[in-house]
Design a protein around this motif. Structure first.
Motif, PDB file in Angstrom:
ATOM      1  N   THR A 161       0.840  -1.209   0.000  1.00  0.00           N
ATOM      2  CA  THR A 161       0.000   0.000   0.000  1.00  0.00           C
ATOM      3  C   THR A 161       0.873   1.256   0.000  1.00  0.00           C
ATOM      4  O   THR A 161       0.446   2.310  -0.450  1.00  0.00           O
ATOM      5  N   CYS A 169      -0.929   2.763  -2.896  1.00  0.00           N
ATOM      6  CA  CYS A 169      -2.045   3.545  -2.336  1.00  0.00           C
ATOM      7  C   CYS A 169      -1.605   4.886  -1.742  1.00  0.00           C
ATOM      8  O   CYS A 169      -2.380   5.850  -1.754  1.00  0.00           O
ATOM      9  N   LYS A 178       0.476  -9.975  11.235  1.00  0.00           N
ATOM     10  CA  LYS A 178      -0.541  -9.305  12.081  1.00  0.00           C
ATOM     11  C   LYS A 178      -0.401  -9.866  13.503  1.00  0.00           C
ATOM     12  O   LYS A 178      -1.254 -10.581  13.998  1.00  0.00           O
ATOM     13  N   THR A 234      -8.406  -2.893   0.093  1.00  0.00           N
ATOM     14  CA  THR A 234      -8.790  -4.119  -0.620  1.00  0.00           C
ATOM     15  C   THR A 234     -10.315  -4.186  -0.616  1.00  0.00           C
ATOM     16  O   THR A 234     -10.970  -3.581   0.247  1.00  0.00           O
ATOM     17  N   ASP A 262     -16.005  -5.368   4.471  1.00  0.00           N
ATOM     18  CA  ASP A 262     -16.139  -6.145   5.692  1.00  0.00           C
ATOM     19  C   ASP A 262     -15.466  -5.482   6.895  1.00  0.00           C
ATOM     20  O   ASP A 262     -16.105  -5.097   7.874  1.00  0.00           O
ATOM     21  N   PHE A 277      -8.492   2.611  -5.260  1.00  0.00           N
ATOM     22  CA  PHE A 277      -7.473   1.710  -4.719  1.00  0.00           C
ATOM     23  C   PHE A 277      -7.541   0.316  -5.356  1.00  0.00           C
ATOM     24  O   PHE A 277      -6.546  -0.383  -5.450  1.00  0.00           O
ATOM     25  N   LEU A 299      -5.287  -4.057  -7.309  1.00  0.00           N
ATOM     26  CA  LEU A 299      -5.466  -5.323  -6.582  1.00  0.00           C
ATOM     27  C   LEU A 299      -5.556  -6.478  -7.575  1.00  0.00           C
ATOM     28  O   LEU A 299      -6.240  -6.355  -8.587  1.00  0.00           O
TER      29      LEU A 299
HETATM   30  N1  NAD Z   1     -12.147  -6.074  11.641  1.00  0.00           N
HETATM   31  C1  NAD Z   1     -13.016  -6.791  10.970  1.00  0.00           C
HETATM   32  O1  NAD Z   1     -14.230  -6.711  11.194  1.00  0.00           O
HETATM   33  C2  NAD Z   1     -12.529  -7.684   9.888  1.00  0.00           C
HETATM   34  C3  NAD Z   1     -13.440  -8.198   8.969  1.00  0.00           C
HETATM   35  C4  NAD Z   1     -12.953  -9.000   7.942  1.00  0.00           C
HETATM   36  C5  NAD Z   1     -11.592  -9.282   7.855  1.00  0.00           C
HETATM   37  N2  NAD Z   1     -10.743  -8.761   8.773  1.00  0.00           N
HETATM   38  C6  NAD Z   1      -9.299  -9.056   8.702  1.00  0.00           C
HETATM   39  O2  NAD Z   1      -8.815  -8.601   7.464  1.00  0.00           O
HETATM   40  C7  NAD Z   1      -7.673  -9.349   7.094  1.00  0.00           C
HETATM   41  C8  NAD Z   1      -7.778  -9.714   5.640  1.00  0.00           C
HETATM   42  O3  NAD Z   1      -7.882  -8.517   4.898  1.00  0.00           O
HETATM   43  P1  NAD Z   1      -7.331  -8.393   3.403  1.00  0.00           P
HETATM   44  O4  NAD Z   1      -7.889  -9.469   2.582  1.00  0.00           O
HETATM   45  O5  NAD Z   1      -7.542  -6.995   3.020  1.00  0.00           O
HETATM   46  O6  NAD Z   1      -5.788  -8.775   3.595  1.00  0.00           O
HETATM   47  P2  NAD Z   1      -4.440  -7.944   3.519  1.00  0.00           P
HETATM   48  O7  NAD Z   1      -4.477  -6.716   4.323  1.00  0.00           O
HETATM   49  O8  NAD Z   1      -3.377  -8.941   3.842  1.00  0.00           O
HETATM   50  O9  NAD Z   1      -4.335  -7.540   1.978  1.00  0.00           O
HETATM   51  C9  NAD Z   1      -4.152  -8.511   0.984  1.00  0.00           C
HETATM   52  C10 NAD Z   1      -2.922  -8.202   0.121  1.00  0.00           C
HETATM   53  O10 NAD Z   1      -3.210  -7.103  -0.735  1.00  0.00           O
HETATM   54  C11 NAD Z   1      -2.211  -6.099  -0.617  1.00  0.00           C
HETATM   55  N3  NAD Z   1      -2.877  -4.839  -0.919  1.00  0.00           N
HETATM   56  C12 NAD Z   1      -3.705  -4.117  -0.114  1.00  0.00           C
HETATM   57  N4  NAD Z   1      -4.257  -3.102  -0.807  1.00  0.00           N
HETATM   58  C13 NAD Z   1      -3.750  -3.166  -2.055  1.00  0.00           C
HETATM   59  C14 NAD Z   1      -3.971  -2.400  -3.230  1.00  0.00           C
HETATM   60  N5  NAD Z   1      -4.854  -1.391  -3.250  1.00  0.00           N
HETATM   61  N6  NAD Z   1      -3.292  -2.736  -4.354  1.00  0.00           N
HETATM   62  C15 NAD Z   1      -2.437  -3.803  -4.357  1.00  0.00           C
HETATM   63  N7  NAD Z   1      -2.217  -4.576  -3.276  1.00  0.00           N
HETATM   64  C16 NAD Z   1      -2.866  -4.257  -2.143  1.00  0.00           C
HETATM   65  C17 NAD Z   1      -1.687  -6.248   0.770  1.00  0.00           C
HETATM   66  O11 NAD Z   1      -0.398  -5.701   0.909  1.00  0.00           O
HETATM   67  C18 NAD Z   1      -1.688  -7.760   0.931  1.00  0.00           C
HETATM   68  O12 NAD Z   1      -0.559  -8.300   0.325  1.00  0.00           O
HETATM   69  C19 NAD Z   1      -7.630 -10.553   8.014  1.00  0.00           C
HETATM   70  O13 NAD Z   1      -6.602 -10.356   8.952  1.00  0.00           O
HETATM   71  C20 NAD Z   1      -8.979 -10.527   8.704  1.00  0.00           C
HETATM   72  O14 NAD Z   1      -8.928 -11.048  10.009  1.00  0.00           O
HETATM   73  C21 NAD Z   1     -11.180  -7.984   9.773  1.00  0.00           C
END
Ligand code: NAD
Ligand code: ZN
Length: 354
Positions: free
Chosen positions: A41, A45, A71, A125, A131, A164, A168
């Motif tokens: 990011t 980003c 994490k 993402t 979510d 953003f 992705l």
């Molecule tokens: N707090 C909540 O209510 C809640 C709900 C759902 C999930 N989560 C948590 O979210 C996490 C999963 O989130 P995720 O899927 O976003 O994972 P993540 O944050 O690991 O992102 C996925 C990948 O995409 C990359 N990335 C992010 N934004 C990008 C962009 N715009 N362009 C290119 N690459 C980009 C990241 O560096 C990473 O490699 C888990 O830890 C889960 O527990 C929390």
């Protein structure tokens, strides 16, 4: 006009160019601004954020390594120490710019540093936009137990921009889209129908993301601490989490969260068809919707018991029966339904044998 959703004491702004972000920040006289990013990011980003902040040029960047494996408390200590090194006081603001890993860990670090400083979530993402962006859950993992340390702390604001998503990759997009389909299935048949017709590569997703966040928000504002209704958000997750955990231990290239819950939703729709009135036609529409977007995951019947033990440990259960959220039709979901092991195994057979 800017679209907004009002959540628990804060707003979610839907703005392609983050138009109100700068005014939002400057109107609050923060002593300092910290921006948490991961490597990806930071590259993809941060430039978008920077172009939205034309007046604000003085901020400190904290960068962490990307990925769920980071994490954890070690990285979190790194974040706290850097905040201290930068001299952050209680009037500092933290901006978390990233996927769910960054928004969860950054939210946690901010909510505990000096007993809590303000933070803004900018999810980058699809999964984190639809979510993690609402609900106020912050946290980190401990010894591979997901989200076991954390707080319920609401951000000052959330900013969602479709810009953003252009960087992705397809797999991450699809994984996030599983949660969008879930929101349609549990709450809004029209949204589900829209998700079937959408082409992720070319279509403008803004309306779908907005409706998806609206749904999650409607659910969590009625039940912020998951006493009842909020459990419908777990549809697909009882079996999905077990398969996700298995795949993480077993596979060189493990399933992403959304891929695992897509599988879980097919199995749980089968269970719903058997015991909760979901029609054959709805079951088949659901299975087709996921087959269309997700590769079939191969596993053998030998792992069923392992998966079921995982589910029995993971959820609030009744004896050996496992608690589920189950659809009664597309757009309606019930919760606290307890299911026998045999039927869970049958649903895994259904997934594998189609
Ligand atoms: N707090 C909540 O209510 C809640 C709900 C759902 C999930 N989560 C948590 O979210 C996490 C999963 O989130 P995720 O899927 O976003 O994972 P993540 O944050 O690991 O992102 C996925 C990948 O995409 C990359 N990335 C992010 N934004 C990008 C962009 N715009 N362009 C290119 N690459 C980009 C990241 O560096 C990473 O490699 C888990 O830890 C889960 O527990 C929390
Ligand atoms: Zn999920």
């Amino acid at each position: 006009m800017t679209k907004q959703v009002a959540s628990l004491g804060y707003k979610v702004f839907f703005e392609k160019n983050l138009d109100s972000l700068e005014t939002f920040i400057t109107s609050r006289s923060y002593s300092q601004i910290l921006v948490l990013v991961d490597r990806n990011t930071n590259d993809h980003c941060l430039p978008i954020l920077q172009s939205a902040l034309s007046e604000i040029t003085d901020y400190d960047i904290i960068e962490v390594d990307p990925g769920e494996e980071n994490k954890n408390i070690d990285f979190c200590i790194g974040v706290w120490k850097t905040m201290l090194d930068f001299g952050a006081d209680r009037k500092a603001l933290m901006i978390n710019l990233g996927g769910g890993v960054v928004t969860d860990m950054g939210g946690f670090a901010a909510s505990t540093y000096k007993r809590g400083i303000d933070f803004i979530q900018i999810p980058t993402t699809l999964l984190s936009q639809v979510d993690a962006s609402v609900g106020g859950k912050t946290g980190i993992d401990l010894d591979n137990v997901k989200n076991i340390i954390g707080t319920f702390t609401q951000p000052q604001a959330v900013f969602i921009s479709g810009q953003f998503l252009s960087t992705l990759d397809d797999r991450q997009m699809c994984s996030g889209f599983a949660e969008v389909i879930k929101h349609g299935l549990i709450y809004d048949k029209d949204l589900f129908l829209k998700t079937i017709a959408t082409n992720l590569e070319t279509d403008d997703l803004d309306d779908i993301v907005f409706r998806s966040v609206e749904i999650k928000n409607e659910v969590i504002t009625q039940d912020p601490t998951e006493k009842g209704l909020r459990k419908i958000l777990n549809f697909g997750h009882t079996i999905g989490h077990a398969v996700e955990g298995y795949s993480l231990m077993q596979d060189a290239d493990p399933l992403l969260h959304g891929e695992a819950i897509a599988l879980g939703m097919i199995c749980e729709a089968y269970i719903a068809h058997k015991i909760n009135g979901l029609s054959e036609a709805d079951l088949s529409a659901i299975a087709q919707a996921f087959d269309h977007r997700f590769k079939r995951y191969t596993f053998s019947g030998d792992i069923y018991q392992e998966l079921i033990t995982f589910m029995q440990n993971d959820k609030k259960n009744e004896g050996r029966k496992v608690g589920f959220a189950l659809l009664s039709e597309i757009g309606k979901c019930d919760y606290n339904i307890y299911v026998e092991e045999e039927l869970i195994k049958e649903s895994l057979d259904f997934y594998r044998n189609r």
